[in-house]
Design an enzyme around this catalytic site. Sequence first.
Site, PDB file in Angstrom:
ATOM      1  N   PRO A  89      46.137  31.504  45.623  1.00  0.00           N
ATOM      2  CA  PRO A  89      47.350  32.141  45.086  1.00  0.00           C
ATOM      3  C   PRO A  89      48.107  31.234  44.116  1.00  0.00           C
ATOM      4  CG  PRO A  89      47.592  31.668  47.441  1.00  0.00           C
ATOM      5  CD  PRO A  89      46.188  31.322  47.070  1.00  0.00           C
ATOM      6  N   GLU A 116      44.911  28.049  55.915  1.00  0.00           N
ATOM      7  CA  GLU A 116      46.130  27.576  55.263  1.00  0.00           C
ATOM      8  C   GLU A 116      45.837  26.853  53.952  1.00  0.00           C
ATOM      9  OE1 GLU A 116      46.332  28.462  58.314  1.00  0.00           O
ATOM     10  OE2 GLU A 116      48.193  29.567  57.973  1.00  0.00           O
ATOM     11  N   ARG A 153      31.282  43.607  34.354  1.00  0.00           N
ATOM     12  CA  ARG A 153      31.252  44.802  33.511  1.00  0.00           C
ATOM     13  C   ARG A 153      31.364  44.482  32.025  1.00  0.00           C
ATOM     14  NH1 ARG A 153      35.699  47.335  32.262  1.00  0.00           N
ATOM     15  NH2 ARG A 153      34.850  49.405  32.557  1.00  0.00           N
ATOM     16  N   ASP A 168      38.538  50.116  26.856  1.00  0.00           N
ATOM     17  CA  ASP A 168      39.329  49.796  28.047  1.00  0.00           C
ATOM     18  C   ASP A 168      40.776  49.549  27.648  1.00  0.00           C
ATOM     19  OD1 ASP A 168      37.462  50.008  29.971  1.00  0.00           O
ATOM     20  OD2 ASP A 168      37.053  47.860  30.159  1.00  0.00           O
TER      21      ASP A 168
END
Length: 222
Positions: A89, A116, A153, A168
């Site tokens: 993150p 963690e 992709r 896209d």
Amino acid sequence: MRFDIVTIFPGMVAEAAKTGVVGRAIERGLVTVKAHDLRDFTTDRHRVVDDVPYGGGPGMVLKPEPLFRALDAIAAESGRKPLVLLTSPQGTRLTQAVVERLSREPQLVLLCGRYEGVDERVRSRVDEEISIGDYVLSGGELAALVVVDAVARLVPDVVGDEESVAHDSFSRGLLDFPHYTRPAEMSAGGEEQATLKVPDVLMSGHHAEIRRWRKREALLRR
Ligand code: ADE
């Protein structure tokens, strides 16, 4: 293009990669996805991949040596130095621009973070940390699968109609226009008997007008 994913849930990653566009790309030999079980790179009888943090505190930390051994094995197997990503993150936010850059690599190694955290020394072997958004997942597997899907992709021929990649929404810097298919009219269901209709312009056959309408609708969605 080759993806090597180092994880404590190799079954989950391998199974997910088998489905949909990525699965078909694997079958057609355009993409290789290999899930490596981190426990295969442990040397103790219990195949332990985590340990308590130095300095104390809650949670467990992924041990560095199994990850180092996995990276050595992957590099030895492929005979080159692949780009190594760590899902976390704290990483660089994954955007379509990042996806496009990653799609130019011949091989990506994705280390799935867990618990963690990951022993800080692992970062000495990582080229880039990637986050898929500002929220905390319990592990990096879903993030790694997001990277594989978005990058694969863009590999030539993976998406059948090349047009659909070029068009896209994020590649064009716009949000996408609304799409409709048959039937031209349908009941909205529920209490009131409203009818949901396809905009007339899309059935008009006027291609210039359709293009204009789609552009306008995409801009309205910004
Ligand atoms: N691991 C935990 N949370 C994550 C996130 N948001 N992105 C990537 N990896 C993660």
